[in-house]
Design an enzyme around this catalytic site. Sequence first.
Site, PDB file in Angstrom:
ATOM      1  N   GLN A 150       0.747  -1.085   0.152  1.00  0.00           N
ATOM      2  CA  GLN A 150      -0.084   0.095  -0.184  1.00  0.00           C
ATOM      3  C   GLN A 150       0.833   1.228  -0.071  1.00  0.00           C
ATOM      4  OE1 GLN A 150      -1.813   0.720   3.830  1.00  0.00           O
ATOM      5  NE2 GLN A 150      -3.348   2.146   3.260  1.00  0.00           N
ATOM      6  N   GLY A 151       0.718   2.094  -0.865  1.00  0.00           N
ATOM      7  CA  GLY A 151       1.422   3.173  -1.103  1.00  0.00           C
ATOM      8  C   GLY A 151       0.813   4.580  -0.907  1.00  0.00           C
TER       9      GLY A 151
ATOM     10  N   SER B 272       1.041   6.636   2.453  1.00  0.00           N
ATOM     11  CA  SER B 272       1.879   7.494   3.259  1.00  0.00           C
ATOM     12  C   SER B 272       3.044   8.050   2.279  1.00  0.00           C
ATOM     13  CB  SER B 272       2.481   6.934   4.464  1.00  0.00           C
ATOM     14  OG  SER B 272       1.237   6.282   5.184  1.00  0.00           O
TER      15      SER B 272
ATOM     16  N   SER C 296       4.575  -1.251   4.060  1.00  0.00           N
ATOM     17  CA  SER C 296       4.967  -2.529   4.564  1.00  0.00           C
ATOM     18  C   SER C 296       4.923  -3.602   3.484  1.00  0.00           C
ATOM     19  CB  SER C 296       3.751  -2.813   5.740  1.00  0.00           C
ATOM     20  OG  SER C 296       3.575  -1.921   6.539  1.00  0.00           O
TER      21      SER C 296
ATOM     22  N   GLU D 165     -10.110  -1.717   5.581  1.00  0.00           N
ATOM     23  CA  GLU D 165      -9.045  -2.027   6.707  1.00  0.00           C
ATOM     24  C   GLU D 165      -9.748  -2.232   8.085  1.00  0.00           C
ATOM     25  OE1 GLU D 165      -6.315   1.429   6.390  1.00  0.00           O
ATOM     26  OE2 GLU D 165      -4.644   0.126   7.062  1.00  0.00           O
TER      27      GLU D 165
ATOM     28  N   GLU E 213      -5.322   9.001  17.518  1.00  0.00           N
ATOM     29  CA  GLU E 213      -5.889  10.588  17.533  1.00  0.00           C
ATOM     30  C   GLU E 213      -6.637  10.753  16.098  1.00  0.00           C
ATOM     31  OE1 GLU E 213      -2.532   9.940  17.863  1.00  0.00           O
ATOM     32  OE2 GLU E 213      -2.602  10.393  19.868  1.00  0.00           O
TER      33      GLU E 213
END
Lengths: 393, 349
Positions: free
Chosen positions: A127-128, A130, A162, A245, A376
């Site tokens: 997964q790209g 960030s 990851s 997710e 958060e």
Amino acid sequence: MDFNDTPEEAKFRAELRRWLIDNLPDDWTTRPPGGYRWDEHEARTWSKKLYDAGYVGLTWPKEYGGGGAPHTLQGIFLEETGRIAAPSHIGGIGLGMAGPTIIAWGSEDQKKRYLAPLLSGEQVWCQGFSEPGSGSDMGAAKTRAVLDGDEWVVNGQKVWSSWAHIADWCILVVRTDPDAEKHRGLSFLLVDMHSPGVEVRPLRQITGDPEFNEVFFTDVRVPRESMLGQPGEGWNVAMTTLLHERGTLGFALTAGLEQALTRLVQFAKLPGPDGSRPADDPVVRDQIAQLYIDLQGLRFTNYRSLTALQKTGVPGPEGSMAKLHWSEANQRLTSLAQSLNGLAAQLDGEGGVWDGFWVYQQLRSRGNTIEAGTSEILRNIIAERVVGLPKSR
Amino acid sequence: MDFAFSEDQELLRAAAKQFLADRYPIDKVVAIADSQTGNDPATWEQIVDLGWLEPDLGLLDLAVIAEESAYALLPAPWFSTVGLAWPVLDDDLRQAISAGDRSATLAWAESGGPATIAAAANQSATHAAGDTLTGTKVTVPDLGNVTDVVVIASDGLYVVDLTTNPDVVVSRSTIDRTRRLGELHLSATPARRLDAGLDALAEVRRRALALLACEATGVSQRALDLAAAYTKERQQFGRIIGTYQGVSHRVANTFVATQLNRSLAYWAAWAVSANDAEAELAVAAAKSQAGDGSVFACEQAIQAHGGIGFTWEHPLHRFYKRAQWISGFEGNGRAHRATIAESLLGPAA
Ligand SMILES: Cc1cc2nc3c(=O)[nH]c(=O)nc-3n(C[C@H](O)[C@H](O)[C@H](O)COP(=O)(O)OP(=O)(O)OC[C@H]3O[C@@H](n4cnc5c(N)ncnc54)[C@H](O)[C@@H]3O)c2cc1C
């Protein structure tokens, strides 16, 4: 209301238990928990076995290689594999995120092409989302994709990806329209990680393991049709990914927590460094009981979301809190375990307590409140989207 | 595996919500709570009409009513009657209750003696002689507002008719004015022995804990709703306070606590009703979360309200005091966690 298995569920559960015993290594349930983790080859072989037995993609549509089963069976699968601590399928990101997003947004061709090899573990996804400058604020992604003839040309950098070092494919959020309002300028590409111009540099994590990576894209050419949704729809597509997710993920997380608690209970009954048993300490007893309550609270919250999902097709609002509560419970659990070890909590690997099992679990747990949405951000989501408070930004 | 209430139960819930919203808005509840007795006899008749005292209601039906009535903080001895006394009553009394003619509670605690139902089942100083009972019971719920009290005595369960023995009741000032506690002073007071014995108390206890966990869910939900409504409107420094994360994250935490409470409460209610092998653990987990969680939810809501949340005038304190009532009943969170630890870890050395 009935938590007992239906006859169909009971049969599935019994067969699965049998299958796990037959297919895991003989000493699986008796070997010490240890730091032992499977290498890539073992993980791929195991994934293929799961797939051949029909346990991967249980709820996915049959025409794309799934099982077409109700969500309860997936819940049972995660419960049982969690309880026996069976290794996961190698394609966690594909199964949990890329696959469901392709099912929701993909063309018929895309579904046919990507889903089956994803289920069998032949093709691993990463997964790209960030980037160095945009994590929580994914909408500010800068990686660019420019159309050149029939190809998108991608330039930029992703980070914390990851399993990118073993991945064949990547779900990539890119900016295709720098002039549009921030979220509207994004698009969602399916990128072949073996393309020229893709460079993966592993990053060591707090545990010492290189599990996530920096990924650099330099003039990477991606076929025009390898997009999910239309140009500019990337944000909405990515929201589907994030929804999934947090969908049945709750079950997997809870199963993991149950397994960790079982280990902790086992561990607390053994003599500690000074010879006394933590299980005799009233404070430790209270904390372990509280973890049991956290676990059961999560477990039955999952059942409630599952029932809502089954009845209405949409996950109930309870689902959004599972990851938040799990991550914090897992941190408390693993810190409690490490606190029982005195300075020996420092010893790593084979010389450590349980071959460094708790060292690894505790350190790894710090990522739980950061990955897949920080605590958060999850609290913002609960406050704003579930409780309906005005937006903080 | 099915974690949903049945259609009938959902109808029961909808009807309860409607009734409570129409007839028991918070100012009406406050007026009753602050009256001499803390009870309006008309409420009991309405409850009978609604079918809340029907003999065929199962525990899951009662769970729905418990949650909704606590959300409204309905003042009535309904929980004491169906949640505490009902399982050990004989048919005559049950029929009279269902008809709306009687109501009941349970007396277990003694000063310096047993504080919980579980303890009272094993050691009660209240004793029978012939057809009379002698002893003093403390912290008896709704004692001033029921017609009958079931008394746990050393050798069994007895019922005392309070309409013919009104002098045995001493009321006590109670912070939850909607569920007041009283003292029962028995001295050779006429009493009737019940067929149900002390061994029936284990079931009484489980049912009561499961129902109170559902009540706590209602209380937490109300605290959450009040906090949400206020923090969506109130402005300070030119901004709606709900946009400050110091405030909104409290609200989010209250949501999480409420959901955990609800999940565990429903689990406990189901496990007790199905006599599931995990019922004892379910009840302990639910009670621990219910007491601690509903107190937490109310405290978050009070803080999010600022000064107004600290006033007598604002209704929040009423829910807070009910949460504390629930928390204090039949062992605090720590006591229930000790039960869980015993089951997971075995006895401590
Ligand atoms: C183990 C691990 C695996 C990961 N795997 C992947 C992966 O496979 N693919 C991928 O794309 N990403 C992955 N990530 C990245 C992860 O999604 C981001 O780290 C995360 O979203 C936070 O972004 P950031 O690191 O930029 O921190 P920032 O967003 O800069 O956050 C820093 C701090 O500020 C807080 N903060 C930020 N915004 C707000 C706000 N609006 N309100 C309140 N607080 C705020 C955060 O909560 C945090 O405490 C992984 C991360 C970890 C730890």
